[in-house]
Design a protein around this motif. Structure first.
Motif, PDB file in Angstrom:
ATOM      1  N   CYS B  53      29.811  80.183  23.011  1.00 50.13           N
ATOM      2  CA  CYS B  53      30.278  81.307  24.215  1.00 50.13           C
ATOM      3  C   CYS B  53      31.842  82.709  23.031  1.00 50.13           C
ATOM      4  CB  CYS B  53      31.210  80.388  25.511  1.00 50.13           C
ATOM      5  SG  CYS B  53      29.988  79.489  26.165  1.00 50.13           S
ATOM      6  N   THR B  91      38.281  77.500  35.781  1.00 49.80           N
ATOM      7  CA  THR B  91      37.098  77.872  36.853  1.00 49.80           C
ATOM      8  C   THR B  91      37.655  78.902  37.391  1.00 49.80           C
ATOM      9  OG1 THR B  91      36.691  76.583  37.966  1.00 49.80           O
ATOM     10  CG2 THR B  91      35.552  75.826  36.615  1.00 49.80           C
ATOM     11  N   ASP B  92      38.366  79.137  37.371  1.00 49.28           N
ATOM     12  CA  ASP B  92      39.232  80.112  38.370  1.00 49.28           C
ATOM     13  C   ASP B  92      38.703  82.193  38.189  1.00 49.28           C
ATOM     14  OD1 ASP B  92      40.720  78.210  39.539  1.00 49.28           O
ATOM     15  OD2 ASP B  92      42.493  78.004  38.028  1.00 49.28           O
ATOM     16  N   ASN B 103      32.230  83.428  32.891  1.00 50.86           N
ATOM     17  CA  ASN B 103      31.164  82.072  33.027  1.00 50.86           C
ATOM     18  C   ASN B 103      32.036  80.472  33.697  1.00 50.86           C
ATOM     19  OD1 ASN B 103      28.659  82.518  32.562  1.00 50.86           O
ATOM     20  ND2 ASN B 103      29.171  81.876  30.457  1.00 50.86           N
ATOM     21  N   ASN B 104      32.301  79.940  33.616  1.00 48.93           N
ATOM     22  CA  ASN B 104      33.354  79.316  33.273  1.00 48.93           C
ATOM     23  C   ASN B 104      32.970  78.681  32.218  1.00 48.93           C
ATOM     24  OD1 ASN B 104      33.817  78.868  36.523  1.00 48.93           O
ATOM     25  ND2 ASN B 104      31.388  77.042  36.427  1.00 48.93           N
ATOM     26  N   ALA B 106      34.006  74.319  30.044  1.00 43.71           N
ATOM     27  CA  ALA B 106      33.821  73.144  30.661  1.00 43.71           C
ATOM     28  C   ALA B 106      34.735  72.005  30.117  1.00 43.71           C
ATOM     29  CB  ALA B 106      32.259  72.597  30.149  1.00 43.71           C
ATOM     30  N   PRO B 107      35.234  70.997  30.856  1.00 42.50           N
ATOM     31  CA  PRO B 107      36.524  70.510  30.233  1.00 42.50           C
ATOM     32  C   PRO B 107      35.786  70.019  29.119  1.00 42.50           C
ATOM     33  CG  PRO B 107      35.821  70.164  32.136  1.00 42.50           C
ATOM     34  CD  PRO B 107      34.705  71.017  31.893  1.00 42.50           C
TER      35      PRO B 107
END
Lengths: 430, 147
Positions: B53, B91-92, B103-104, B106-107
Motif C-alpha cells: 500500500c 478505518t476513520d 483504503n482501510n 488493517a490492525p
C-alpha cells in the motif's frame, strides 16, 4: 522537417475533406491541430492527440455535449466546485473558458436525452440542458437518487443510462474481500457477506423520478466488488461493466500465494450483464492463468479449488490490478471502421503488484464482433504515466480515469492525478 | 611546584577530556548501530506488511493509501498515535496533510513490541524522514494504554 511535412499534409487533408461534400459527410473536417508531441501519448498510426486542458483537479469521469464542450466531475472541489464546464470558444480544440458549479464531489457524470447526470458518493442529480448543451439551473439540480452507502473505500458512484428511462449506478463494496477484519492477514470472510445487501453490485433506478432510495431501486447485478467503468451498449441493448478485482492475496494468505501470484491474480474483468447476474465477489475470483473461477481464500480456497456455487464467468479478462476506471462503446465515425461498436477501457494503473513493476496507465481497445468481445484486446493510447517503468505510484504523471466521445467522434480521456484532459483524433486514411 | 600542579591539573583534564570523548563516541556509535539494526529489522517487516500500500519509496498511492515519506504524523513527536495506528489499524475518515485517503489500514496486533518499534523506527528514519527511533519500551507502554 518531419513536423512541417505532417502539418502540410494535415492542412491538405482538411482542405480536401471540406471540399469533398456529401460523399465524405461522415468524416467532418478537422480544424483542430494536435500537439506536436501528441500530448506525450503513444498512439496507433494515423492517430494524434492534444491536451485540451490541464490542472482541472481530480478529474474523474467526463461527458462531452453536442457543442464539444466538456463537463468534468471532480473527486475533490476545485475553487469550491465539484463540476467543471470547459468551453472551447475559438474551436481550436483547447479550453478557453472554465466555469464551475455543483457543491458536491464524486465520480459519475453522463449526458443523456437533454439532461446532465452527475453523482456524489451518496446521491445522483440531474440538470436540464438547453439547446446549447448548457446547464440551465446550475444551483438547483433535481435529486433523483439519495442515501447510497459511502464508507470511503470504493465509494465512486459511476453511472450510465439505457434508452428505456433507466439509470445504472455502481455501488462498490466498502471492503477488499469481505473479511471479518478488512485487509487483515488470515481474517476469514463473512458468510453470507452482509455488504452485498447495499453494495458490491450495480443498482437500477428510474432516470426521471425524484428522491429514489434503495427501496425504489433494483439490484440489477451483484457479486461485483467495484465497477468503476460501465456503459450501455446501444447496439445490443446490454449493460457492460468492468470490475476491479480484489487485492493483496499474498499479504493476506501467504501460505497460498507468493508475490508473483499476487501480481498476476486475480484478473480484472469485463461482463455483459443480464438482470440478476452474480459475478461471485467475495466468494470467488477469476484466475486468468487457470482460466476458471477460483474459491477465494477467505472462504476456504487455496488458490486451486473451484467454488461449489456457480457464478458468472467474465466475457473478458485482463491482467491483475490494472484498475479499469472507465468503459466506453465507440459509436463514432471518425475512427477507422474496426473501432466502431468496440469498447475502450481507461486503465487507471495498478499499485498492488510489488515487487513487480506496476501495470496499466493506458487506454485499451477491445474489438467487438456481433455485439460480443472477440477475446482480444490491445493497448490503444499509452504514455500517460510519463515513465518507462512504474515502481512507485508517486512517479506517475497522468492516470487515465474517464472516457467520453465527442460529437465529431474524437475520444476524450481524463486524468485524475494532474487534472489533464486529452483528446485523441484520427487523421490518417480510412 | 606550582608548575607541577598546573601540569597535573592539565594532564588530569586532558585525561578527563579523552575519557569523555571516548565515552561519548562509544555511546554515539552504540546508538547508531542500534538504530541501523532496528531499521534493518524494520525494513523486513515493511516489505512483508506495508510496501504493497505505502509503496517502496514511501510515497503511498494518491487518494488511496497515504504517503509515509514526509508525512507530518510519521515524523512527529506523537509516537503513541503511530503505535496505535500499527496495532489497531485505521478505518476513520481522517485528513492527512490536507488529503483524504480511501483504503482501510488493517490492525497489526500480532507484531511484537520489538517489531512495532523496528518498523516505526524504519519509517521514521528512511527516505527523507529523520525523526529518531521508537523503542520496544515505548510500544509496551502505549499498548498498555490501548487495552
Amino acid at each position: 522537417m518531419y513536423k512541417s511535412i505532417s502539418l502540410f499534409l494535415l492542412v491538405a487533408c482538411v482542405a480536401c475533406d471540406s471540399t469533398a461534400g456529401d460523399t465524405l459527410q461522415h468524416r467532418k473536417p478537422i480544424t483542430v491541430l494536435p500537439d506536436s508531441n501528441n500530448a506525450g501519448l503513444k498512439l496507433p498510426n494515423g492517430f494524434s492527440a492534444l491536451k485540451v486542458a490541464e490542472n482541472m483537479g481530480r478529474a474523474r469521469h467526463i461527458a462531452v455535449n453536442q457543442q464539444g464542450d466538456i463537463y468534468v466531475k471532480l473527486e475533490r472541489k476545485l475553487n469550491g466546485n465539484g463540476i467543471m464546464y470547459l468551453r472551447d470558444l475559438n474551436k481550436d480544440g483547447r479550453t478557453e473558458e472554465v466555469n464551475g458549479f455543483g457543491n458536491y464531489t464524486g465520480t459519475g457524470i453522463a449526458i443523456h436525452k437533454g439532461y446532465l447526470y452527475a453523482s456524489s458518493d451518496e446521491e445522483v442529480f440531474r440538470y436540464k440542458l438547453n439547446d446549447k448543451g448548457e446547464v440551465e439551473n446550475r444551483e438547483a439540480p433535481e435529486k433523483i437518487i439519495t442515501g447510497l452507502i459511502n464508507r470511503r473505500q470504493h465509494a465512486s458512484k459511476s453511472i450510465t443510462l439505457d434508452n428505456n428511462g433507466n439509470i445504472y449506478v455502481n455501488i462498490g463494496a466498502f471492503s477488499n474481500s469481505c473479511q471479518e477484519k478488512d485487509r487483515q492477514t488470515g481474517s476469514m470472510g463473512m458468510n453470507p457477506c452482509p455488504i452485498l445487501d447495499s453494495a458490491g453490485g450495480v443498482w437500477q433506478f428510474k432516470a426521471n423520478v425524484l428522491n429514489q432510495t434503495y427501496a425504489n431501486g433494483v439490484r440489477y447485478a451483484t457479486g461485483l466488488r467495484n465497477v468503476v467503468g460501465l456503459d450501455w451498449n446501444t447496439q445490443t441493448n446490454k449493460l457492460f461493466v468492468t470490475q476491479h478485482g480484489r487485492d493483496q492475496l499474498n499479504n493476506l494468505f501467504p501460505q497460498y500465494y507468493d508475490d508473483k501470484a499476487n501480481a498476476e491474480l486475480p484478473a480484472e474483468t469485463m461482463y455483459e450483464i443480464n438482470p440478476g447476474d452474480n459475478a461471485g465477489w467475495p466468494y470467488a475470483y477469476f484466475d486468468n492463468q487457470q482460466n476458471k473461477l477460483i474459491l477465494a481464500p477467505e472462504y476456504g480456497g487455496d488458490g486451486k479449488k473451484a467454488p461449489t456455487t456457480s457464478f458468472k464467468v467474465p466475457d473478458m479478462a485482463f491482467p491483475a490490478h490494472m484498475a479499469p476506471n472507465a468503459l466506453l462503446f465507440y459509436t463514432g465515425n471518425q475512427f477507422p471502421a474496426r473501432y466502431k461498436n468496440g469498447a475502450f477501457i481507461a486503465f487507471h494503473g495498478s499499485w498492488n503488484r510489488f515487487p513487480l513493476p506496476q501495470e496499466g496507465f493506458y487506454v485499451a481497445f477491445i474489438p467487438f464482433e456481433n455485439g460480443k468481445p472477440t477475446g482480444k484486446w490491445e493497448v490503444f493510447a499509452n504514455g500517460f504515466s510519463g515513465v518507462e517503468v512504474v515502481n512507485n505510484l508517486r512517479a506517475v504523471a497522468h492516470r487515465p480515469c474517464g472516457l467520453a466521445q465527442g460529437p465529431d467522434g474524437s475520444l476524450y480521456v481524463s486524468d485524475d492525478n494532474k487534472g489533464s484532459i486529452f483528446r485523441i483524433m484520427y487523421q490518417g486514411n480510412q | 611546584m606550582k608548575r607541577n600542579m598546573i601540569e597535573r591539573i592539565a594532564n588530569c583534564y586532558s585525561a578527563f577530556l579523552l575519557t569523555g570523548t571516548l565515552l561519548l563516541s562509544f555511546t554515539a556509535k552504540g546508538q547508531t548501530t542500534t538504530l541501523e539494526a532496528s531499521m534493518q529489522r524494520g525494513k523486513t517487516i515493511y516489505v512483508q506488511r506495508c510496501v504493497a500500500c505505502h509503496q517502496p519509496d514511501g510515497g503511498g498511492v494518491p487518494h488511496m493509501n497515504p504517503p509515509l515519506d514526509g508525512a507530518s504524523a510519521v515524523k512527529g513527536k506523537d509516537k503513541f498515535r503511530l503505535i496505535q495506528v500499527i496495532v489497531k489499524g485505521m478505518t476513520d475518515r481522517v485528513e492527512i496533510d490536507g488529503e483524504f485517503y480511501s483504503n482501510n489500514m488493517a490492525p497489526h496486533a500480532d507484531l511484537t513490541d520489538q517489531q512495532v518499534a523496528d518498523v516505526l523506527t524504519y519509517i521514521r528514519n528512511n527516505w527523507s524522514n529523520k525523526a529518531g527511533a521508537v523503542t520496544p519500551a515505548e510500544v509496551k507502554a502505549a499498548r498498555a494504554k490501548l487495552k
